[in-house]
Write an enzyme that holds these catalytic residues in place. Sequence first.
Site, PDB file in Angstrom:
ATOM      1  N   ARG A  29       0.813  -1.412  -0.138  1.00  0.00           N
ATOM      2  CA  ARG A  29       0.174   0.057   0.064  1.00  0.00           C
ATOM      3  C   ARG A  29       1.004   1.477   0.181  1.00  0.00           C
ATOM      4  O   ARG A  29       2.160   1.481   0.718  1.00  0.00           O
ATOM      5  CB  ARG A  29      -0.997  -0.026   1.302  1.00  0.00           C
ATOM      6  CG  ARG A  29      -1.955   1.053   1.413  1.00  0.00           C
ATOM      7  CD  ARG A  29      -2.689   0.648   2.774  1.00  0.00           C
ATOM      8  NE  ARG A  29      -3.531  -0.186   2.280  1.00  0.00           N
ATOM      9  CZ  ARG A  29      -3.904  -1.291   3.193  1.00  0.00           C
ATOM     10  NH1 ARG A  29      -3.344  -1.151   4.266  1.00  0.00           N
ATOM     11  NH2 ARG A  29      -4.775  -2.359   2.754  1.00  0.00           N
ATOM     12  N   ASN A 101       0.737  -1.032  13.323  1.00  0.00           N
ATOM     13  CA  ASN A 101       1.430  -2.099  12.447  1.00  0.00           C
ATOM     14  C   ASN A 101       2.353  -2.896  13.113  1.00  0.00           C
ATOM     15  O   ASN A 101       3.682  -2.154  13.344  1.00  0.00           O
ATOM     16  CB  ASN A 101       1.409  -1.472  11.110  1.00  0.00           C
ATOM     17  CG  ASN A 101       0.367  -0.860  10.574  1.00  0.00           C
ATOM     18  OD1 ASN A 101      -0.633  -1.294  10.147  1.00  0.00           O
ATOM     19  ND2 ASN A 101       0.380   0.430  10.495  1.00  0.00           N
ATOM     20  N   ASP A 117       5.574  -4.672   5.942  1.00  0.00           N
ATOM     21  CA  ASP A 117       4.284  -4.993   6.813  1.00  0.00           C
ATOM     22  C   ASP A 117       4.234  -6.315   7.038  1.00  0.00           C
ATOM     23  O   ASP A 117       4.413  -7.340   6.211  1.00  0.00           O
ATOM     24  CB  ASP A 117       3.065  -4.631   6.101  1.00  0.00           C
ATOM     25  CG  ASP A 117       1.774  -4.741   6.864  1.00  0.00           C
ATOM     26  OD1 ASP A 117       1.230  -3.946   7.734  1.00  0.00           O
ATOM     27  OD2 ASP A 117       1.300  -5.840   6.921  1.00  0.00           O
ATOM     28  N   ASP A 119       1.832  -7.984   8.950  1.00  0.00           N
ATOM     29  CA  ASP A 119       0.237  -8.383   9.085  1.00  0.00           C
ATOM     30  C   ASP A 119       0.063  -8.247  10.361  1.00  0.00           C
ATOM     31  O   ASP A 119      -1.447  -7.915  10.275  1.00  0.00           O
ATOM     32  CB  ASP A 119       0.345 -10.005   8.631  1.00  0.00           C
ATOM     33  CG  ASP A 119       1.038 -10.594   7.598  1.00  0.00           C
ATOM     34  OD1 ASP A 119       0.729  -9.824   6.381  1.00  0.00           O
ATOM     35  OD2 ASP A 119       1.973 -11.422   7.511  1.00  0.00           O
ATOM     36  N   ASP A 121      -1.668  -6.578  13.613  1.00  0.00           N
ATOM     37  CA  ASP A 121      -2.158  -5.144  13.985  1.00  0.00           C
ATOM     38  C   ASP A 121      -2.813  -4.867  15.335  1.00  0.00           C
ATOM     39  O   ASP A 121      -3.239  -6.265  15.868  1.00  0.00           O
ATOM     40  CB  ASP A 121      -3.121  -4.916  12.922  1.00  0.00           C
ATOM     41  CG  ASP A 121      -2.438  -4.648  11.439  1.00  0.00           C
ATOM     42  OD1 ASP A 121      -1.499  -4.312  11.232  1.00  0.00           O
ATOM     43  OD2 ASP A 121      -3.293  -5.245  10.551  1.00  0.00           O
ATOM     44  N   ASP A 134      -5.565 -10.050  12.814  1.00  0.00           N
ATOM     45  CA  ASP A 134      -4.860 -10.576  11.709  1.00  0.00           C
ATOM     46  C   ASP A 134      -3.838 -11.607  11.839  1.00  0.00           C
ATOM     47  O   ASP A 134      -2.723 -11.710  11.167  1.00  0.00           O
ATOM     48  CB  ASP A 134      -4.133  -9.478  10.551  1.00  0.00           C
ATOM     49  CG  ASP A 134      -5.269  -8.669  10.150  1.00  0.00           C
ATOM     50  OD1 ASP A 134      -6.351  -8.873   9.838  1.00  0.00           O
ATOM     51  OD2 ASP A 134      -4.909  -7.404   9.829  1.00  0.00           O
ATOM     52  N   GLU A 137      -3.665 -14.058   9.098  1.00  0.00           N
ATOM     53  CA  GLU A 137      -2.914 -13.602   7.944  1.00  0.00           C
ATOM     54  C   GLU A 137      -1.300 -13.577   8.155  1.00  0.00           C
ATOM     55  O   GLU A 137      -1.003 -14.250   7.315  1.00  0.00           O
ATOM     56  CB  GLU A 137      -3.367 -12.096   7.717  1.00  0.00           C
ATOM     57  CG  GLU A 137      -2.693 -11.774   6.191  1.00  0.00           C
ATOM     58  CD  GLU A 137      -3.241 -10.126   6.226  1.00  0.00           C
ATOM     59  OE1 GLU A 137      -2.507  -9.609   5.322  1.00  0.00           O
ATOM     60  OE2 GLU A 137      -4.075  -9.678   6.573  1.00  0.00           O
TER      61      GLU A 137
END
Length: 198
Positions: A29, A101, A117, A119, A121, A134, A137
């Site tokens: 992102r 994050n 990142d 994953d 959070d 997450d 994830e």
Amino acid sequence: MERIGGLISTSIYESCTIKSFKHNGSLHRMWLENWKVPEDRLHPAHRDAGIMVYVNDHTPIREADGKEWISRVPAVSFFLPGEWFNVVALLEDRGVRYYCNVASPPYRYHNVLTYIDYDLDVVLLPGGSVLDLDRDEYDKHKEEYRYSMSVRGQVEDGLRALHERVATFGQPFGDEEARRYYREWRDSPQAKENESYP
């Protein structure tokens, strides 16, 4: 130059793009319009710790698939050197929500700040509730991207360190400072100029 409390300040907010990547190097992102808070406007504790603070307001955000959207609320982001997490204060009507994050330490090159990142959070809500997000994830990606044992250890250490700061509301958490950073940027000539030339 502008006058702050009777003193002349030459501080300039630098424009910066923030890019988040995944462990395999793929783009995750991008936040396209951010403004770095000048050192002379940082809280002394933030300055002493080398924390980089960025402000944005309705910034364009580009996802990995190229889709773009505009953030809904002003945000103040805190990047701590050497720490495996970063903190984003979202200045909402009902209070400040902190979206944190778990990520590699930040790297800045010219006007681009990057991080990886990982994953996981953590969200601190205005009422004090804490949400962990997450984990599924992360568990998927640590196998898919083959996170090394060293990276896995850094991620878990980063998560623990983040939880400790959340529990004590330690730096960089602080609603008043986050609002001050945003207010001072919003009232700066650069922000006004940016509004005039979209």
